[in-house]
Design a protein around this motif. Sequence first.
Motif, mmCIF file in Angstrom:
data_model
loop_
_atom_site.group_PDB
_atom_site.id
_atom_site.type_symbol
_atom_site.label_atom_id
_atom_site.label_comp_id
_atom_site.label_asym_id
_atom_site.label_seq_id
_atom_site.Cartn_x
_atom_site.Cartn_y
_atom_site.Cartn_z
ATOM 1 N N PHE A 48 -20.549 4.186 6.749
ATOM 2 C CA PHE A 48 -21.021 5.497 7.200
ATOM 3 C C PHE A 48 -20.268 6.617 6.480
ATOM 4 C CE2 PHE A 48 -20.853 9.184 10.016
ATOM 5 C CZ PHE A 48 -22.190 9.366 10.315
ATOM 6 N N CYS A 58 -24.037 -0.299 13.163
ATOM 7 C CA CYS A 58 -23.203 -0.089 14.356
ATOM 8 C C CYS A 58 -23.938 -0.533 15.619
ATOM 9 C CB CYS A 58 -22.811 1.383 14.465
ATOM 10 S SG CYS A 58 -21.602 1.941 13.268
ATOM 11 N N SER A 59 -25.227 -0.237 15.684
ATOM 12 C CA SER A 59 -26.029 -0.639 16.842
ATOM 13 C C SER A 59 -26.145 -2.152 16.924
ATOM 14 C CB SER A 59 -27.429 -0.013 16.752
ATOM 15 O OG SER A 59 -27.348 1.399 16.703
ATOM 16 N N ILE A 118 -25.634 3.434 10.429
ATOM 17 C CA ILE A 118 -25.829 3.728 11.862
ATOM 18 C C ILE A 118 -26.476 2.540 12.562
ATOM 19 C CG2 ILE A 118 -27.006 5.256 13.489
ATOM 20 C CD1 ILE A 118 -26.813 7.458 11.360
#
Length: 204
Positions: free
Chosen positions: A27, A63-64, A60
Amino acid sequence: MALSTNCWKYLVLTFNALFAMSAVVMFGVSGFLLYRLFVYRHFIGVNVEYPAILLLMMAIITCSVAWIGWRTAKSMHHFHIVLTGVLIFLVVAVQFSCFVWAMVVWDSVDIDIKNSMTSFFDVANEVNNPNSPESIRWDRLHVQKGSVPFSCCGQGPLDAKFKPYTADCSTLYQRGCAKPLHQYTRQQLLMVAMAALISSVLQK
């Protein structure tokens, strides 16, 4: 049996923690590279930024997925484990696709830059105002790329007393900013491609 299950559980938790850490690093890297391309968005074209945007989105999403994997490791349901594995595979596949996409854009970026710079230059000429946002951006690009802005081309004293002169603009503008911008953009795209490749290799 219970010991084996606990070992597997902690192994999965460790993997998800490392997966999440790699997503955080990605990120930061992708955001930094996107910013470096975004600064010159008026001159390089928005298509050049897409691989970096995709890489940022995948960070992103990663991360989820890591969070889902963490929750899955606690429940250890077979369906959830398989689903997490499929999601991780998709993340890696998209990141590798991002690497390929960045290299394709890297190979043809000179065309995008040429078209974008030509269009922007035409707009700046139509405005015909040295204080317009277009002219200021154009001058700033020349300064940042080691060239000189249009404001440097004018009249001034050759010395403090008697010898006025007019700057020779034909000599002053022999070196433009297109080539430095082209090299800069290719370098950023190569870094995006390498970041995507390294991320896909480490996460698979």
